[in-house]
Write a protein that holds these residues in place. Structure first.
Motif, mmCIF file in Angstrom:
data_model
loop_
_atom_site.group_PDB
_atom_site.id
_atom_site.type_symbol
_atom_site.label_atom_id
_atom_site.label_comp_id
_atom_site.label_asym_id
_atom_site.label_seq_id
_atom_site.Cartn_x
_atom_site.Cartn_y
_atom_site.Cartn_z
ATOM 1 N N ARG A 154 0.771 -1.194 -0.004
ATOM 2 C CA ARG A 154 -0.068 -0.089 0.011
ATOM 3 C C ARG A 154 0.880 1.375 0.017
ATOM 4 N N ASP A 155 2.016 1.223 0.639
ATOM 5 C CA ASP A 155 2.909 2.332 0.493
ATOM 6 C C ASP A 155 4.303 2.165 0.881
ATOM 7 N N GLU A 156 5.165 2.927 0.994
ATOM 8 C CA GLU A 156 6.530 2.850 0.889
ATOM 9 C C GLU A 156 6.978 2.065 2.179
ATOM 10 N N LYS A 157 6.206 1.966 3.308
ATOM 11 C CA LYS A 157 6.619 0.984 4.415
ATOM 12 C C LYS A 157 6.414 -0.325 4.015
ATOM 13 N N GLU A 158 5.332 -0.587 3.336
ATOM 14 C CA GLU A 158 5.046 -1.994 3.026
ATOM 15 C C GLU A 158 5.889 -2.564 2.142
ATOM 16 N N LEU A 159 6.431 -1.587 0.989
ATOM 17 C CA LEU A 159 7.045 -2.039 -0.097
ATOM 18 C C LEU A 159 8.487 -2.417 0.254
ATOM 19 N N TYR A 160 9.046 -1.751 1.166
ATOM 20 C CA TYR A 160 10.379 -2.077 2.050
ATOM 21 C C TYR A 160 10.254 -3.383 2.554
ATOM 22 N N LYS A 161 9.369 -3.565 3.527
ATOM 23 C CA LYS A 161 9.348 -4.608 4.348
ATOM 24 C C LYS A 161 9.068 -5.727 3.392
ATOM 25 N N THR A 162 8.139 -5.883 2.376
ATOM 26 C CA THR A 162 7.902 -7.069 1.464
ATOM 27 C C THR A 162 9.131 -7.116 0.750
ATOM 28 N N VAL A 163 9.873 -6.269 0.202
ATOM 29 C CA VAL A 163 10.861 -6.515 -0.521
ATOM 30 C C VAL A 163 12.033 -7.334 0.374
ATOM 31 N N LEU A 164 12.310 -6.665 1.626
ATOM 32 C CA LEU A 164 13.314 -7.282 2.295
ATOM 33 C C LEU A 164 12.947 -8.755 2.844
ATOM 34 N N ARG A 165 11.539 -8.904 3.172
ATOM 35 C CA ARG A 165 11.322 -10.174 3.495
ATOM 36 C C ARG A 165 11.683 -11.334 2.293
ATOM 37 N N LEU A 166 11.015 -11.013 0.991
ATOM 38 C CA LEU A 166 11.375 -11.852 -0.174
ATOM 39 C C LEU A 166 13.170 -12.014 -0.361
ATOM 40 N N PHE A 167 13.595 -11.012 -0.167
ATOM 41 C CA PHE A 167 15.214 -11.056 -0.374
ATOM 42 C C PHE A 167 15.697 -11.875 0.330
ATOM 43 N N THR A 168 15.092 -12.093 1.726
ATOM 44 C CA THR A 168 15.684 -12.917 2.775
ATOM 45 C C THR A 168 15.281 -14.402 2.894
ATOM 46 N N GLU A 169 14.111 -14.691 2.176
ATOM 47 C CA GLU A 169 13.760 -15.631 2.024
ATOM 48 C C GLU A 169 14.523 -16.785 1.283
ATOM 49 N N GLU A 170 14.601 -17.951 1.718
ATOM 50 C CA GLU A 170 15.432 -18.900 0.643
ATOM 51 C C GLU A 170 15.329 -18.966 -0.728
ATOM 52 N N ASP A 171 13.965 -19.271 -0.868
ATOM 53 C CA ASP A 171 13.416 -19.481 -2.221
ATOM 54 C C ASP A 171 12.175 -18.713 -2.844
ATOM 55 N N THR A 172 12.382 -17.694 -3.226
ATOM 56 C CA THR A 172 11.287 -16.717 -3.832
ATOM 57 C C THR A 172 10.722 -17.035 -5.340
ATOM 58 N N GLU A 173 11.580 -17.749 -5.888
ATOM 59 C CA GLU A 173 10.863 -18.248 -7.022
ATOM 60 C C GLU A 173 9.688 -19.457 -7.027
ATOM 61 N N LYS A 174 8.669 -19.332 -7.339
ATOM 62 C CA LYS A 174 7.743 -20.440 -7.094
ATOM 63 C C LYS A 174 7.916 -21.607 -8.057
ATOM 64 N N HIS A 175 7.401 -22.730 -7.784
ATOM 65 C CA HIS A 175 7.514 -23.838 -8.370
ATOM 66 C C HIS A 175 6.856 -24.040 -9.855
ATOM 67 N N THR A 176 5.745 -22.998 -9.841
ATOM 68 C CA THR A 176 5.028 -22.792 -11.226
ATOM 69 C C THR A 176 5.128 -21.320 -11.797
ATOM 70 N N THR A 177 5.881 -21.224 -12.753
ATOM 71 C CA THR A 177 6.018 -19.992 -13.459
ATOM 72 C C THR A 177 4.877 -19.802 -14.103
ATOM 73 N N LEU A 178 4.461 -18.628 -14.739
ATOM 74 C CA LEU A 178 3.832 -18.201 -15.566
ATOM 75 C C LEU A 178 4.064 -18.818 -16.827
ATOM 76 N N LYS A 179 5.241 -19.078 -17.194
ATOM 77 C CA LYS A 179 5.751 -19.570 -18.462
ATOM 78 C C LYS A 179 5.024 -21.109 -18.323
ATOM 79 N N GLU A 180 5.211 -21.881 -17.335
ATOM 80 C CA GLU A 180 4.715 -23.404 -17.393
ATOM 81 C C GLU A 180 3.233 -23.184 -17.523
ATOM 82 N N HIS A 181 2.552 -22.297 -16.821
ATOM 83 C CA HIS A 181 1.085 -22.144 -16.953
ATOM 84 C C HIS A 181 0.591 -21.913 -18.290
ATOM 85 N N GLY A 182 1.492 -20.898 -18.986
ATOM 86 C CA GLY A 182 1.000 -20.474 -20.284
ATOM 87 C C GLY A 182 1.271 -21.537 -21.148
#
Length: 348
Positions: free
Chosen positions: A301-329
């Motif tokens: 919703r805003d700058e604060k949420e953008l920072y927190k979400t980016v930081l969380r996704l950066f520090t997660e071990e696997d941010t790439e989901k098993h099903t990509t849009l390429k596979e779905h398509g």
């Protein structure tokens, strides 16, 4: 006829529907002679630029929707089948032509005219099962739900960048007011993470130098010059953003933190990347809902949420989901081709 098993009359309304149909057209082109028609006068120049690229063999404006004109055109091109994209339900095109018809990427809105005209199709390939069920309720038996062709993409050409870290935030199609937010978020990320990089692509590349100045104190470089050891890369080239999303750990799509309405949310998801966007997504609501459904979309919703979400996704071990849009398509496209080829084998 030089090529293929038969002639297909393929109709799209305008540029958007044509682009949606491109992966399907490319596959059909190999085996069939395709005559493409369009309705919107504004589409003419773009479609002419696509001639000779493996999508169609002939290009015409849709004839006036009156029986003499429609019949004359059909007699002239002699199609074995007529394929119609989305909601191009021209009454006399459907009622006055003899060739069997296929409705592609079909969806329902209801109403008497839809009920009557949908019965003119020999095969309907729908976006969702709820659409297929509605068509079946009209008494049509050859209906299959294959998915939305909007979620099918052609593989973009590979491009290379000078990157020595996996921690890359790609912010695409940004607008004034968003770049300032992204800069502050990136400055905070630098304090938390090592070797984090930013690639930012303003929606209008004419603003690239302006954006470069904004990030100059952070070690910024233009993509066209790409200096060694950059921290921030500002995209000032055309046609590369889609390909560059493949390098992202996390992506953000602009026009969403300011009241623009959003841009293409699907390109990062093609590579299985998490896609962040602000609350202003009224132009891409369908795409947003789809990404959130498959776990690749995140509204901030805003700058604060953008920072927190980016930081969380950066520090997660696997941010790439098993099903990509390429596979779905690929699954969606194969469904369309399976039913379409089976149908064409019968009529050609």
């Amino acid at each position: 006829m030089e090529r293929g098993k038969g002639r297909l009359w393929f109709h799209t309304a305008s540029v958007g529907e044509f682009n949606t149909a491109k992966p399907l057209l490319k596959r059909l082109y190999k085996d069939h002679h395709i005559t493409l028609t369009y309705f919107s006068p504004r589409a003419k120049r773009y479609l002419q630029s696509q001639e000779g690229k493996g999508y169609f063999h002939e290009l015409y404006r849709l004839p006036l929707d009156l029986p003499p004109f429609v019949k004359s055109f059909e007699k002239r091109i002699k199609p074995s089948a007529i394929l119609i994209m989305e909601r191009e339900l021209w009454p006399f095109l459907l009622l006055s032509t003899k060739a069997p018809k296929v409705w592609l990427n079909a969806y329902t809105k209801g109403g008497l005219l839809e009920r009557l005209l949908s019965k003119r199709f020999s095969l309907i390939l729908a976006r969702e099962e709820k659409d297929a069920e509605k068509f079946r309720s009209y008494g049509i038996s050859e209906v299959f739900a294959c998915g939305n062709l909007k979620f099918v993409f052609e593989e973009p050409p590979p491009v290379e960048i000078k990157l020595e870290t996996s921690k890359l935030l790609v912010a695409g199609s940004t607008h004034p007011g968003e770049e300032e937010v992204i800069k502050r978020v990136y400055e905070r990320l630098l304090k938390e993470l090592k070797e984090v990089k930013l690639l930012i692509a303003p929606r209008h590349i004419s603003r690239a130098t302006e954006v470069l100045r904004l990030f100059q104190n952070l070690g910024a470089s233009l993509r066209s010059k790409e200096e060694e050891g950059w921290n921030v890369l500002v995209l000032d080239t055309l046609g590369e953003l889609f390909s560059l999303y493949r390098y992202a750990k996390v992506s953000f799509v602009g026009g969403t933190l300011v009241p623009v309405g959003g841009h293409n949310l699907l390109e990062p998801a093609y590579f299985g990347k998490p896609v962040l966007y602000g609350p202003y997504t009224h132009k891409v609501g369908e795409l947003r809902a789809f990404l959130e459904k498959i776990g690749l979309g995140f509204c901030v919703r805003d700058e604060k949420e953008l920072y927190k979400t980016v930081l969380r996704l950066f520090t997660e071990e696997d941010t790439e989901k098993h099903t990509t849009l390429k596979e779905h398509g690929e699954k969606v496209l194969e469904c369309y081709l399976f039913h379409l080829n089976a149908f064409l084998e019968k009529v050609l």
